[in-house]
Write an enzyme that holds these catalytic residues in place. Structure first.
Site, PDB file in Angstrom:
ATOM      1  N   TYR A  52       0.802  -1.417  -0.001  1.00  0.00           N
ATOM      2  CA  TYR A  52       0.097   0.041  -0.109  1.00  0.00           C
ATOM      3  C   TYR A  52       0.800   1.271   0.103  1.00  0.00           C
ATOM      4  O   TYR A  52       0.451   2.333  -0.169  1.00  0.00           O
ATOM      5  CB  TYR A  52      -0.676   0.085   1.358  1.00  0.00           C
ATOM      6  CG  TYR A  52      -1.998  -1.247   1.436  1.00  0.00           C
ATOM      7  CD1 TYR A  52      -2.102  -1.999   0.419  1.00  0.00           C
ATOM      8  CD2 TYR A  52      -2.733  -1.281   2.617  1.00  0.00           C
ATOM      9  CE1 TYR A  52      -2.980  -2.860   0.411  1.00  0.00           C
ATOM     10  CE2 TYR A  52      -3.616  -2.187   2.605  1.00  0.00           C
ATOM     11  CZ  TYR A  52      -3.643  -3.330   1.589  1.00  0.00           C
ATOM     12  OH  TYR A  52      -4.383  -4.180   1.770  1.00  0.00           O
ATOM     13  N   SER A 153      -3.424 -14.427   4.004  1.00  0.00           N
ATOM     14  CA  SER A 153      -4.199 -13.505   3.620  1.00  0.00           C
ATOM     15  C   SER A 153      -4.589 -14.184   1.952  1.00  0.00           C
ATOM     16  O   SER A 153      -3.578 -14.569   1.233  1.00  0.00           O
ATOM     17  CB  SER A 153      -3.944 -12.218   3.390  1.00  0.00           C
ATOM     18  OG  SER A 153      -4.970 -11.265   2.611  1.00  0.00           O
ATOM     19  N   SER A 202     -12.666  -5.711   2.244  1.00  0.00           N
ATOM     20  CA  SER A 202     -13.879  -5.195   1.463  1.00  0.00           C
ATOM     21  C   SER A 202     -15.100  -5.372   1.905  1.00  0.00           C
ATOM     22  O   SER A 202     -16.063  -6.265   1.171  1.00  0.00           O
ATOM     23  CB  SER A 202     -13.446  -5.722  -0.047  1.00  0.00           C
ATOM     24  OG  SER A 202     -12.173  -5.545  -0.605  1.00  0.00           O
ATOM     25  N   SER A 245     -12.179   4.208   4.691  1.00  0.00           N
ATOM     26  CA  SER A 245     -12.765   5.420   4.182  1.00  0.00           C
ATOM     27  C   SER A 245     -11.618   6.351   4.568  1.00  0.00           C
ATOM     28  O   SER A 245     -10.982   6.480   5.607  1.00  0.00           O
ATOM     29  CB  SER A 245     -14.181   5.748   5.061  1.00  0.00           C
ATOM     30  OG  SER A 245     -14.576   7.095   4.771  1.00  0.00           O
TER      31      SER A 245
HETATM   32  N1  LIG Z   1      -5.594  -8.543   1.915  1.00  0.00           N
HETATM   33  C1  LIG Z   1      -5.885  -8.133   1.058  1.00  0.00           C
HETATM   34  O1  LIG Z   1      -5.638  -8.775  -0.063  1.00  0.00           O
HETATM   35  C2  LIG Z   1      -6.948  -6.893   0.554  1.00  0.00           C
HETATM   36  C3  LIG Z   1      -7.337  -6.546  -0.392  1.00  0.00           C
HETATM   37  C4  LIG Z   1      -8.449  -5.719  -0.279  1.00  0.00           C
HETATM   38  C5  LIG Z   1      -8.681  -4.784   0.789  1.00  0.00           C
HETATM   39  N2  LIG Z   1      -7.987  -5.204   2.055  1.00  0.00           N
HETATM   40  C6  LIG Z   1      -8.068  -4.466   3.224  1.00  0.00           C
HETATM   41  O2  LIG Z   1      -9.673  -4.246   3.469  1.00  0.00           O
HETATM   42  C7  LIG Z   1      -9.822  -2.834   3.545  1.00  0.00           C
HETATM   43  C8  LIG Z   1     -11.166  -2.558   3.201  1.00  0.00           C
HETATM   44  O3  LIG Z   1     -11.249  -2.977   1.823  1.00  0.00           O
HETATM   45  P1  LIG Z   1     -11.712  -2.228   0.502  1.00  0.00           P
HETATM   46  O4  LIG Z   1     -10.487  -0.896   0.632  1.00  0.00           O
HETATM   47  O5  LIG Z   1     -11.523  -2.782  -0.619  1.00  0.00           O
HETATM   48  O6  LIG Z   1     -12.994  -1.343   0.684  1.00  0.00           O
HETATM   49  P2  LIG Z   1     -14.400  -1.318   1.507  1.00  0.00           P
HETATM   50  O7  LIG Z   1     -14.280  -0.910   2.846  1.00  0.00           O
HETATM   51  O8  LIG Z   1     -15.268  -2.492   1.170  1.00  0.00           O
HETATM   52  O9  LIG Z   1     -14.909   0.089   0.756  1.00  0.00           O
HETATM   53  C9  LIG Z   1     -14.335   1.203   0.695  1.00  0.00           C
HETATM   54  C10 LIG Z   1     -15.308   2.027   0.032  1.00  0.00           C
HETATM   55  O10 LIG Z   1     -16.510   2.379   0.578  1.00  0.00           O
HETATM   56  C11 LIG Z   1     -16.647   3.679   0.849  1.00  0.00           C
HETATM   57  N3  LIG Z   1     -17.032   3.897   2.203  1.00  0.00           N
HETATM   58  C12 LIG Z   1     -17.035   3.369   3.295  1.00  0.00           C
HETATM   59  N4  LIG Z   1     -17.612   3.688   4.464  1.00  0.00           N
HETATM   60  C13 LIG Z   1     -18.586   4.344   3.854  1.00  0.00           C
HETATM   61  C14 LIG Z   1     -19.731   5.009   4.508  1.00  0.00           C
HETATM   62  N5  LIG Z   1     -19.866   4.960   5.620  1.00  0.00           N
HETATM   63  N6  LIG Z   1     -20.664   5.772   3.557  1.00  0.00           N
HETATM   64  C15 LIG Z   1     -20.404   5.843   2.382  1.00  0.00           C
HETATM   65  N7  LIG Z   1     -19.260   5.452   1.782  1.00  0.00           N
HETATM   66  C16 LIG Z   1     -18.213   4.604   2.256  1.00  0.00           C
HETATM   67  C17 LIG Z   1     -15.220   4.287   0.830  1.00  0.00           C
HETATM   68  O11 LIG Z   1     -15.097   5.824   0.493  1.00  0.00           O
HETATM   69  P3  LIG Z   1     -14.105   6.659   0.942  1.00  0.00           P
HETATM   70  O12 LIG Z   1     -12.677   6.124   0.783  1.00  0.00           O
HETATM   71  O13 LIG Z   1     -13.876   7.599  -0.224  1.00  0.00           O
HETATM   72  O14 LIG Z   1     -14.325   7.773   2.158  1.00  0.00           O
HETATM   73  C18 LIG Z   1     -14.527   3.527  -0.292  1.00  0.00           C
HETATM   74  O15 LIG Z   1     -14.977   3.864  -1.458  1.00  0.00           O
HETATM   75  C19 LIG Z   1      -8.579  -2.319   2.682  1.00  0.00           C
HETATM   76  O16 LIG Z   1      -8.623  -1.009   2.841  1.00  0.00           O
HETATM   77  C20 LIG Z   1      -7.424  -3.186   3.079  1.00  0.00           C
HETATM   78  O17 LIG Z   1      -6.996  -2.582   4.346  1.00  0.00           O
HETATM   79  C21 LIG Z   1      -7.094  -6.435   1.820  1.00  0.00           C
END
Ligand SMILES: NC(=O)c1ccc[n+]([C@@H]2O[C@H](COP(=O)([O-])OP(=O)(O)OC[C@H]3O[C@@H](n4cnc5c(N)ncnc54)[C@H](OP(=O)(O)O)[C@@H]3O)[C@@H](O)[C@H]2O)c1
Length: 272
Positions: A52, A153, A202, A245
């Site tokens: 990241y 993971s 996610s 977020s």
């Molecule tokens: N191990 C792996 O391979 C792997 C892969 C993917 C993700 N991850 C981890 O999991 C975390 C979360 O997954 P993700 O980043 O894919 O996304 P997510 O948490 O499923 O969704 C994030 C998205 O939703 C929006 N959002 C979040 N809360 C909100 C709310 N209350 N109201 C409206 N919109 C909202 C965010 O907007 P804004 O940011 O614009 O506020 C962003 O666009 C990652 O950041 C990472 O740490 C790990």
């Protein structure tokens, strides 16, 4: 006690706060501001990764939050491309340095195979032996106290079984994609039966669930937002959610999940 203060207990007795702030796709500035804001508002857990490119910012935010190091839970990940013992050792050192910490709470093998071939089917090389070598470096650092817990993971049951056959220290955590509409009951049961905590990444499907009208109907019933239902859905299954977020109001909202979803609504969400 608020969910934010609650913990899951890993197989080695380590307590891990039930909600972690995700930081994927955050620039260093965004990671710094979001992490610092989250920690100042009750979060105790942040999820980053070498890939990241924001570890340094996360480490600085932890320091600047004013919280004691031992109250904040930091997870990072060894890139999926790192597949040798020596590279893994060097990556652990790099993470300690970039985060500027004496120890890391949890480090994960980011993926069982390099990302370039991660989704190839059929799988030509499972990287079982390579993962065992990376794991050996992680176990050494764990036993030396540099890491408080170690995990993986994106591992399937097959990946887990092969790794577990090579070691006396089983993974404490498996972090996988898990959200309404993308579940894996078999993997969840395997992990829970083997005392491996499943973390759900996610949880809002990287934003793709934000306008889902079926989830919206459930959210309206509980007077909650769609993200709150998505996050609570995982907690009801004892899966640790990692919502991301960069907006302060969303960061607060995503932690405000002290309610429960009734069994028939969970069954409906399971069916989506
Ligand atoms: N191990 C792996 O391979 C792997 C892969 C993917 C993700 N991850 C981890 O999991 C975390 C979360 O997954 P993700 O980043 O894919 O996304 P997510 O948490 O499923 O969704 C994030 C998205 O939703 C929006 N959002 C979040 N809360 C909100 C709310 N209350 N109201 C409206 N919109 C909202 C965010 O907007 P804004 O940011 O614009 O506020 C962003 O666009 C990652 O950041 C990472 O740490 C790990």
């Amino acid at each position: 006690m608020r969910v934010l203060q609650q913990t899951f207990t890993l197989a080695n007795g380590v307590e891990i706060p039930k909600i972690g702030l995700g930081t994927w796709q955050m620039s260093p500035d965004e990671a710094y501001n979001s992490t610092k804001f989250a920690l100042e508002n009750g979060y105790l857990h942040v999820d980053t990764a070498v890939s990241y490119r924001n570890q340094q910012a996360v480490g600085k935010a932890v320091k600047d939050s004013g919280l004691d190091r031992d109250t904040v839970y930091i997870t990072t990940k060894i890139p999926g491309e790192v597949k040798t013992y020596d590279e893994a050792k060097a990556t652990i050192e790099q993470s300690l340095k970039e985060l500027d910490v004496e120890y890391i709470d949890l480090i994960l093998i980011h993926a069982p195979r390099p990302w370039q071939v991660m989704h190839d089917r059929p799988i030509e090389n499972h990287y079982y032996e390579e993962n065992a070598n990376v794991w050996r470096a992680m176990v050494e650092a764990y036993e030396a106290g540099q890491l408080k817990a170690i995990g993986v993971s994106n591992f399937s049951i097959d990946d887990l079984e092969h790794l577990m056959a090579t070691t006396t220290v089983a993974p404490h955590v498996n972090q996988v994609i898990y959200h309404i509409g993308r579940t894996n009951q078999e993997l969840l049961a395997f992990c829970q039966n083997n005392h491996i905590l499943l973390e759900g990444y996610s949880p809002i499907a990287t934003g793709r669930l934000l306008d889902n009208q079926q989830i919206k109907a459930i959210a309206d019933k509980y007077d909650k937002s769609i993200p709150q239902i998505c996050i609570r859905y995982l907690l009801e299954k004892d899966i640790l959610p990692l919502p991301k977020s960069v907006h302060e109001d969303y960061i607060l909202q995503n932690a405000d999940v002290d309610f429960s979803i009734e069994a028939d609504d969970m069954a409906y969400l399971d069916s989506l």
